[in-house]
Scaffold this motif. Structure first.
Motif, PDB file in Angstrom:
ATOM      1  N   ASP A  13      57.608  39.688  24.853  1.00 26.33           N
ATOM      2  CA  ASP A  13      58.614  40.152  23.897  1.00 26.33           C
ATOM      3  C   ASP A  13      58.705  39.122  22.775  1.00 26.33           C
ATOM      4  O   ASP A  13      59.348  38.081  22.918  1.00 26.33           O
ATOM      5  N   LEU A  14      58.068  39.406  21.655  1.00 25.55           N
ATOM      6  CA  LEU A  14      58.001  38.439  20.557  1.00 25.55           C
ATOM      7  C   LEU A  14      59.354  38.198  19.914  1.00 25.55           C
ATOM      8  O   LEU A  14      59.615  37.113  19.386  1.00 25.55           O
ATOM      9  N   SER A  15      60.218  39.171  19.913  1.00 24.07           N
ATOM     10  CA  SER A  15      61.528  39.007  19.276  1.00 24.07           C
ATOM     11  C   SER A  15      62.490  38.211  20.152  1.00 24.07           C
ATOM     12  O   SER A  15      63.242  37.370  19.672  1.00 24.07           O
ATOM     13  N   ALA A  16      62.463  38.487  21.455  1.00 26.24           N
ATOM     14  CA  ALA A  16      63.376  37.795  22.375  1.00 26.24           C
ATOM     15  C   ALA A  16      62.811  36.487  22.902  1.00 26.24           C
ATOM     16  O   ALA A  16      63.551  35.661  23.444  1.00 26.24           O
ATOM     17  N   GLY A  17      61.498  36.293  22.765  1.00 23.75           N
ATOM     18  CA  GLY A  17      60.882  35.071  23.271  1.00 23.75           C
ATOM     19  C   GLY A  17      60.760  35.029  24.780  1.00 23.75           C
ATOM     20  O   GLY A  17      60.605  33.957  25.370  1.00 23.75           O
ATOM     21  N   THR A  18      60.822  36.206  25.436  1.00 28.63           N
ATOM     22  CA  THR A  18      60.729  36.271  26.888  1.00 28.63           C
ATOM     23  C   THR A  18      59.354  36.747  27.324  1.00 28.63           C
ATOM     24  O   THR A  18      58.623  37.373  26.553  1.00 28.63           O
ATOM     25  N   LEU A  19      59.033  36.448  28.580  1.00 33.65           N
ATOM     26  CA  LEU A  19      57.737  36.839  29.123  1.00 33.65           C
ATOM     27  C   LEU A  19      57.947  37.483  30.491  1.00 33.65           C
ATOM     28  O   LEU A  19      58.451  36.846  31.416  1.00 33.65           O
ATOM     29  N   ARG A  20      57.581  38.751  30.600  1.00 27.85           N
ATOM     30  CA  ARG A  20      57.610  39.453  31.867  1.00 27.85           C
ATOM     31  C   ARG A  20      56.357  39.075  32.650  1.00 27.85           C
ATOM     32  O   ARG A  20      55.241  39.215  32.169  1.00 27.85           O
ATOM     33  N   MET A  21      56.555  38.570  33.884  1.00 25.14           N
ATOM     34  CA  MET A  21      55.419  38.154  34.686  1.00 25.14           C
ATOM     35  C   MET A  21      54.764  39.351  35.377  1.00 25.14           C
ATOM     36  O   MET A  21      55.415  40.360  35.647  1.00 25.14           O
ATOM     37  N   PRO A  22      53.475  39.250  35.684  1.00 26.74           N
ATOM     38  CA  PRO A  22      52.835  40.296  36.482  1.00 26.74           C
ATOM     39  C   PRO A  22      53.505  40.398  37.856  1.00 26.74           C
ATOM     40  O   PRO A  22      54.091  39.432  38.351  1.00 26.74           O
TER      41      PRO A  22
ATOM     42  N   CYS B 297      50.480  33.257  41.789  1.00 22.18           N
ATOM     43  CA  CYS B 297      51.058  32.581  40.627  1.00 22.18           C
ATOM     44  C   CYS B 297      50.205  32.821  39.393  1.00 22.18           C
ATOM     45  O   CYS B 297      49.056  33.246  39.481  1.00 22.18           O
ATOM     46  N   CYS B 298      50.789  32.511  38.251  1.00 24.66           N
ATOM     47  CA  CYS B 298      50.078  32.560  36.975  1.00 24.66           C
ATOM     48  C   CYS B 298      50.218  31.202  36.312  1.00 24.66           C
ATOM     49  O   CYS B 298      51.301  30.611  36.307  1.00 24.66           O
ATOM     50  N   CYS B 299      49.125  30.707  35.745  1.00 26.25           N
ATOM     51  CA  CYS B 299      49.126  29.402  35.092  1.00 26.25           C
ATOM     52  C   CYS B 299      49.630  29.537  33.659  1.00 26.25           C
ATOM     53  O   CYS B 299      49.017  30.214  32.837  1.00 26.25           O
ATOM     54  N   LEU B 300      50.739  28.879  33.353  1.00 27.21           N
ATOM     55  CA  LEU B 300      51.311  28.900  32.009  1.00 27.21           C
ATOM     56  C   LEU B 300      51.272  27.529  31.350  1.00 27.21           C
ATOM     57  O   LEU B 300      51.851  27.332  30.295  1.00 27.21           O
ATOM     58  N   ASP B 301      50.644  26.540  31.980  1.00 25.64           N
ATOM     59  CA  ASP B 301      50.531  25.170  31.494  1.00 25.64           C
ATOM     60  C   ASP B 301      51.832  24.408  31.795  1.00 25.64           C
ATOM     61  O   ASP B 301      52.868  24.984  32.080  1.00 25.64           O
TER      62      ASP B 301
ATOM     63  N   ALA C 298      62.746  33.406  30.648  1.00 22.09           N
ATOM     64  CA  ALA C 298      63.479  33.233  29.395  1.00 22.09           C
ATOM     65  C   ALA C 298      62.944  32.023  28.637  1.00 22.09           C
ATOM     66  O   ALA C 298      62.426  31.076  29.231  1.00 22.09           O
ATOM     67  N   ASN C 299      63.046  32.062  27.313  1.00 17.85           N
ATOM     68  CA  ASN C 299      62.598  30.961  26.441  1.00 17.85           C
ATOM     69  C   ASN C 299      61.131  30.605  26.680  1.00 17.85           C
ATOM     70  O   ASN C 299      60.748  29.444  26.574  1.00 17.85           O
ATOM     71  N   ALA C 300      60.330  31.578  27.027  1.00 12.77           N
ATOM     72  CA  ALA C 300      58.919  31.314  27.305  1.00 12.77           C
ATOM     73  C   ALA C 300      58.185  30.801  26.073  1.00 12.77           C
ATOM     74  O   ALA C 300      57.246  30.008  26.187  1.00 12.77           O
TER      75      ALA C 300
ATOM     76  N   LEU D  73      59.130  27.132  26.091  1.00 14.35           N
ATOM     77  CA  LEU D  73      58.834  26.462  27.354  1.00 14.35           C
ATOM     78  C   LEU D  73      57.335  26.371  27.614  1.00 14.35           C
ATOM     79  O   LEU D  73      56.845  25.350  28.119  1.00 14.35           O
ATOM     80  N   TYR D  74      56.591  27.408  27.279  1.00 16.95           N
ATOM     81  CA  TYR D  74      55.145  27.441  27.494  1.00 16.95           C
ATOM     82  C   TYR D  74      54.448  27.826  26.189  1.00 16.95           C
ATOM     83  O   TYR D  74      53.915  28.938  26.052  1.00 16.95           O
ATOM     84  N   PRO D  75      54.435  26.939  25.201  1.00 16.29           N
ATOM     85  CA  PRO D  75      53.889  27.292  23.882  1.00 16.29           C
ATOM     86  C   PRO D  75      52.402  27.638  23.899  1.00 16.29           C
ATOM     87  O   PRO D  75      51.960  28.499  23.147  1.00 16.29           O
ATOM     88  N   LYS D  76      51.609  26.966  24.753  1.00 20.34           N
ATOM     89  CA  LYS D  76      50.173  27.257  24.794  1.00 20.34           C
ATOM     90  C   LYS D  76      49.921  28.662  25.337  1.00 20.34           C
ATOM     91  O   LYS D  76      49.117  29.418  24.774  1.00 20.34           O
ATOM     92  N   ALA D  77      50.592  29.010  26.423  1.00 17.05           N
ATOM     93  CA  ALA D  77      50.417  30.348  26.990  1.00 17.05           C
ATOM     94  C   ALA D  77      50.940  31.410  26.041  1.00 17.05           C
ATOM     95  O   ALA D  77      50.342  32.485  25.896  1.00 17.05           O
ATOM     96  N   TRP D  78      52.059  31.112  25.378  1.00 15.12           N
ATOM     97  CA  TRP D  78      52.650  32.056  24.432  1.00 15.12           C
ATOM     98  C   TRP D  78      51.695  32.357  23.282  1.00 15.12           C
ATOM     99  O   TRP D  78      51.519  33.520  22.881  1.00 15.12           O
ATOM    100  N   ALA D  79      51.063  31.307  22.769  1.00 21.28           N
ATOM    101  CA  ALA D  79      50.113  31.492  21.674  1.00 21.28           C
ATOM    102  C   ALA D  79      48.851  32.204  22.154  1.00 21.28           C
ATOM    103  O   ALA D  79      48.313  33.082  21.462  1.00 21.28           O
ATOM    104  N   TYR D  80      48.397  31.869  23.347  1.00 20.75           N
ATOM    105  CA  TYR D  80      47.170  32.482  23.859  1.00 20.75           C
ATOM    106  C   TYR D  80      47.330  33.986  24.072  1.00 20.75           C
ATOM    107  O   TYR D  80      46.423  34.768  23.758  1.00 20.75           O
ATOM    108  N   LEU D  81      48.471  34.407  24.583  1.00 22.22           N
ATOM    109  CA  LEU D  81      48.681  35.827  24.859  1.00 22.22           C
ATOM    110  C   LEU D  81      48.721  36.675  23.594  1.00 22.22           C
ATOM    111  O   LEU D  81      48.630  37.898  23.665  1.00 22.22           O
ATOM    112  N   GLN D  82      48.836  36.032  22.439  1.00 26.46           N
ATOM    113  CA  GLN D  82      48.829  36.760  21.175  1.00 26.46           C
ATOM    114  C   GLN D  82      47.430  36.863  20.567  1.00 26.46           C
ATOM    115  O   GLN D  82      47.243  37.534  19.555  1.00 26.46           O
TER     116      GLN D  82
END
Length: 357
Positions: free
Chosen positions: A247-256, A349-353, A188-190, A193-202
């Motif tokens: 999920d760009l609208s909810a701001g959530t990130l489903r992990m692998p 694990c996955c690196c999210l910064d 939640a709130n990815a 919480l992880y702005p660099k990873a959030w921007a990179y995934l886009q």
């Protein structure tokens, strides 16, 4: 040229290094004061000129400690440079001197930089002779604009040794800062919480690691084999999804979800980078003839990997039936609920910064 004394003799109007002009020189002579002597002004100006020229030439003064009651030593602030008795230059890492308060009460007092083991002084040679910084040793760093950069505020920023959003396995069970378990959880709130990873995934590169929620769920419930008895072999909601869902609208990130999976080099057996395949083994097929002497030939039905009857009645005038017999692979190799290589359990694990503050 007159010589300025260290202290002012009692009752005189002489200038001194420790007290400057005495109080008597500030009182009019008609009121009992003493006029300051002109030659001392010349001496002070000469000293100031000599001091300025001395420092402009790159010189430093020797460390001054206690010398009897007349000279208790000088106070040195953090960053002060002095010349030690060994002709080496020293830098103060902490203040010291007769008037510098100590943390436990009292005063620090003069600390000779030569041979100091308290950490107050450090040799400039040792300070500037430091090698390249490593994990074990403090040293110098050289910004290259990629791994190490200088921020606009002047601070140094070092790149992480881990690639953003990449998958890693660790032996230690404690989750490292900046990582999230690759177990299919929802962060939640990815976005905050992880702005660099959030921007990179886009980005176009980051999108190669993403899929939709529907596709992700289909991956973790996929079936890749149906047995002869109708039972199936599949992921059953555990593993099988080496992708993120953003999920760009909810701001959530489903992990692998990498549970129960091991990684192998892609490019063999139709396995591509990022693909997921279920377990499988090489087929072991065969048949062995047997004689079924039961009534009607129904006493020994095939089992295990065998199927069908393949019967033949009659043999030398008798009523026997030839039939296959069963066998088990565990007689020649280890078996278990799934085909698996030799393995060890790692924390996927996955690196999210590092999380934003």
């Amino acid at each position: 040229m007159v010589e300025i004394p260290a202290t002012t003799p009692s009752g005189s109007g002489l200038l001194s290094f420790l007290s400057g002009w005495p109080f008597l020189t500030g009182i009019p002579p008609k009121a009992g004061g003493i006029a300051p002597r002109r030659e001392f002004f010349n001496a002070v100006n000469l000293l100031l000129s000599q001091h300025t020229f001395f420092q402009q030439s790159g010189n430093i003064y020797p460390w001054q400690g206690k010398e009897g009651d007349a000279q208790p030593g000088l106070n040195y602030l953090k960053g002060a440079h002095v010349l030690g008795s060994d002709s080496e230059e020293y830098v103060a890492l902490h203040p010291s001197g007769p008037d510098v308060p100590a943390s436990g009460g009292g005063f620090v007092g003069p600390v000779d930089p030569v041979g100091d083991e308290s950490g107050i002084w450090v040799s400039i040679k040792a300070l500037y002779a430091a090698g390249i910084a490593t994990v074990e040793d403090v040293g110098l760093v050289k910004p290259d604009g990629v791994t190490i950069t200088i921020k606009p505020d002047g601070t140094i920023s070092a790149a992480s040794k881990y690639d953003l959003c990449e998958f890693y396995y660790f032996r230690h069970p404690t989750l490292k800062p900046g990582f999230q378990p690759a177990q299919g959880g929802l962060v939640a709130n990815a976005a905050t919480l992880y702005p660099k990873a959030w921007a990179y995934l886009q980005t176009s590169e980051g999108q190669k690691l993403c899929t939709t929620e529907a596709e992700w769920q289909a991956m973790t419930t996929a079936i890749w084999h149906t047995n002869a008895d109708g039972t199936t072999v599949g992921w059953n909601g555990i593993g099988g999804a080496p992708f993120y869902v953003q999920d760009l609208s909810a701001g959530t990130l489903r992990m692998p979800d990498l549970r129960g999976m091991c990684v192998v080099a892609a490019g063999f057996d139709s396995l591509g980078v990022g693909d997921a395949q279920g377990d499988q083994g090489r087929n072991a097929a065969g048949a062995v003839g047997a004689i079924d002497m039961s009534t009607g030939g129904t006493g020994y039905p095939p089992s295990g990997p065998f199927y069908g009857s393949k019967t033949r009645t009659g043999w030398q005038g008798g009523a026997y039936i030839f039939r296959e017999t069963d066998f088990s692979l565990e007689r020649v190799q280890p078996t278990g609920p799934a085909f698996a290589p030799r393995r060890w359990g790692g924390l996927a694990c996955c690196c999210l910064d590092i999380p934003a503050s």
